[in-house]
Design a protein around this motif. Structure first.
Motif, PDB file in Angstrom:
ATOM      1  N   LEU A   7     -55.429 -25.732 -77.982  1.00 13.47           N
ATOM      2  CA  LEU A   7     -55.468 -26.513 -79.214  1.00 13.47           C
ATOM      3  C   LEU A   7     -56.536 -27.597 -79.111  1.00 13.47           C
ATOM      4  O   LEU A   7     -57.359 -27.761 -80.014  1.00 13.47           O
ATOM      5  CB  LEU A   7     -54.105 -27.141 -79.497  1.00 13.47           C
ATOM      6  N   LYS A   8     -56.543 -28.301 -77.990  1.00 12.52           N
ATOM      7  CA  LYS A   8     -57.534 -29.367 -77.789  1.00 12.52           C
ATOM      8  C   LYS A   8     -58.955 -28.791 -77.773  1.00 12.52           C
ATOM      9  O   LYS A   8     -59.852 -29.332 -78.425  1.00 12.52           O
ATOM     10  CB  LYS A   8     -57.249 -30.110 -76.484  1.00 12.52           C
ATOM     11  N   GLN A   9     -59.145 -27.697 -77.051  1.00 14.98           N
ATOM     12  CA  GLN A   9     -60.477 -27.075 -76.999  1.00 14.98           C
ATOM     13  C   GLN A   9     -60.927 -26.606 -78.371  1.00 14.98           C
ATOM     14  O   GLN A   9     -62.093 -26.764 -78.744  1.00 14.98           O
ATOM     15  CB  GLN A   9     -60.477 -25.914 -76.008  1.00 14.98           C
ATOM     16  N   TYR A  10     -60.000 -26.035 -79.126  1.00 15.76           N
ATOM     17  CA  TYR A  10     -60.340 -25.553 -80.463  1.00 15.76           C
ATOM     18  C   TYR A  10     -60.734 -26.719 -81.368  1.00 15.76           C
ATOM     19  O   TYR A  10     -61.747 -26.660 -82.067  1.00 15.76           O
ATOM     20  CB  TYR A  10     -59.161 -24.781 -81.055  1.00 15.76           C
ATOM     21  N   ARG A  11     -59.949 -27.784 -81.341  1.00 20.31           N
ATOM     22  CA  ARG A  11     -60.268 -28.966 -82.149  1.00 20.31           C
ATOM     23  C   ARG A  11     -61.642 -29.516 -81.772  1.00 20.31           C
ATOM     24  O   ARG A  11     -62.467 -29.815 -82.636  1.00 20.31           O
ATOM     25  CB  ARG A  11     -59.200 -30.053 -81.951  1.00 20.31           C
ATOM     26  N   LEU A  14     -64.584 -27.583 -83.037  1.00 23.41           N
ATOM     27  CA  LEU A  14     -64.852 -27.854 -84.450  1.00 23.41           C
ATOM     28  C   LEU A  14     -65.483 -29.231 -84.653  1.00 23.41           C
ATOM     29  O   LEU A  14     -65.818 -29.599 -85.780  1.00 23.41           O
ATOM     30  CB  LEU A  14     -63.553 -27.768 -85.261  1.00 23.41           C
ATOM     31  N   ARG A  15     -65.611 -29.979 -83.552  1.00 27.06           N
ATOM     32  CA  ARG A  15     -66.174 -31.332 -83.570  1.00 27.06           C
ATOM     33  C   ARG A  15     -65.372 -32.263 -84.476  1.00 27.06           C
ATOM     34  O   ARG A  15     -65.937 -33.054 -85.240  1.00 27.06           O
ATOM     35  CB  ARG A  15     -67.645 -31.321 -83.952  1.00 27.06           C
ATOM     36  N   LEU A  16     -64.049 -32.123 -84.365  1.00 27.05           N
ATOM     37  CA  LEU A  16     -63.157 -32.954 -85.158  1.00 27.05           C
ATOM     38  C   LEU A  16     -62.422 -33.938 -84.261  1.00 27.05           C
ATOM     39  O   LEU A  16     -61.990 -33.582 -83.172  1.00 27.05           O
ATOM     40  CB  LEU A  16     -62.123 -32.083 -85.882  1.00 27.05           C
ATOM     41  N   SER A  17     -62.282 -35.147 -84.757  1.00 25.18           N
ATOM     42  CA  SER A  17     -61.454 -36.125 -84.056  1.00 25.18           C
ATOM     43  C   SER A  17     -59.995 -35.722 -84.244  1.00 25.18           C
ATOM     44  O   SER A  17     -59.666 -34.913 -85.121  1.00 25.18           O
ATOM     45  CB  SER A  17     -61.679 -37.518 -84.651  1.00 25.18           C
ATOM     46  N   THR A  25     -54.617 -30.641 -90.939  1.00 27.86           N
ATOM     47  CA  THR A  25     -53.430 -29.827 -90.669  1.00 27.86           C
ATOM     48  C   THR A  25     -52.163 -30.366 -91.315  1.00 27.86           C
ATOM     49  O   THR A  25     -51.167 -29.655 -91.413  1.00 27.86           O
ATOM     50  CB  THR A  25     -53.181 -29.704 -89.155  1.00 27.86           C
ATOM     51  N   GLY A  26     -52.198 -31.624 -91.735  1.00 29.36           N
ATOM     52  CA  GLY A  26     -51.011 -32.208 -92.345  1.00 29.36           C
ATOM     53  C   GLY A  26     -50.028 -32.795 -91.344  1.00 29.36           C
ATOM     54  O   GLY A  26     -48.927 -33.202 -91.718  1.00 29.36           O
ATOM     55  N   TYR A  27     -50.419 -32.831 -90.093  1.00 34.06           N
ATOM     56  CA  TYR A  27     -49.584 -33.449 -89.060  1.00 34.06           C
ATOM     57  C   TYR A  27     -50.145 -34.827 -88.746  1.00 34.06           C
ATOM     58  O   TYR A  27     -51.272 -35.142 -89.091  1.00 34.06           O
ATOM     59  CB  TYR A  27     -49.558 -32.583 -87.797  1.00 34.06           C
ATOM     60  N   THR A  28     -49.358 -35.642 -88.072  1.00 40.38           N
ATOM     61  CA  THR A  28     -49.852 -36.969 -87.702  1.00 40.38           C
ATOM     62  C   THR A  28     -50.754 -36.866 -86.476  1.00 40.38           C
ATOM     63  O   THR A  28     -50.671 -35.910 -85.701  1.00 40.38           O
ATOM     64  CB  THR A  28     -48.696 -37.937 -87.378  1.00 40.38           C
ATOM     65  N   GLU A  29     -51.579 -37.876 -86.330  1.00 38.10           N
ATOM     66  CA  GLU A  29     -52.446 -37.959 -85.145  1.00 38.10           C
ATOM     67  C   GLU A  29     -51.595 -38.017 -83.877  1.00 38.10           C
ATOM     68  O   GLU A  29     -51.933 -37.387 -82.865  1.00 38.10           O
ATOM     69  CB  GLU A  29     -53.335 -39.184 -85.266  1.00 38.10           C
ATOM     70  N   ALA A  30     -50.489 -38.740 -83.934  1.00 38.93           N
ATOM     71  CA  ALA A  30     -49.589 -38.847 -82.780  1.00 38.93           C
ATOM     72  C   ALA A  30     -49.004 -37.484 -82.409  1.00 38.93           C
ATOM     73  O   ALA A  30     -48.898 -37.144 -81.226  1.00 38.93           O
ATOM     74  CB  ALA A  30     -48.468 -39.839 -83.068  1.00 38.93           C
TER      75      ALA A  30
END
Length: 70
Positions: A7-11, A14-17, A25-30
């Motif tokens: 998940l981290k590698q995929y994010r 995509l060069r996304l914070s 995704t509609g989820y919280t950053e936490a």
């Protein structure tokens, strides 16, 4: 289904914070942080929701490119 590391590698690919990824995704950053660091196991539902949101994000990005940037 995503693993914490994938998940981290995929994010990152995509060069996304985390914040941007959370908004998409509609989820919280936490929650994204807890998934990426394996502090919370990822359910099949969460994995599917994330994939659906990313596909929708990719479709919108392709449309913007096709339409000349909006």
């Amino acid at each position: 289904m995503f693993t914490a590391e994938s998940l981290k590698q995929y994010r990152q690919s995509l060069r996304l914070s985390r914040r941007s990824f959370a908004e998409i995704t509609g989820y919280t950053e936490a929650y994204i942080y807890m998934l990426e660091t394996n502090r919370k196991p990822m359910s099949m539902k969460a994995s599917n929701n994330i994939m659906t949101a990313i596909e929708r994000y990719a479709d919108e990005a392709r449309k913007l490119v096709k339409d000349g940037g909006g």
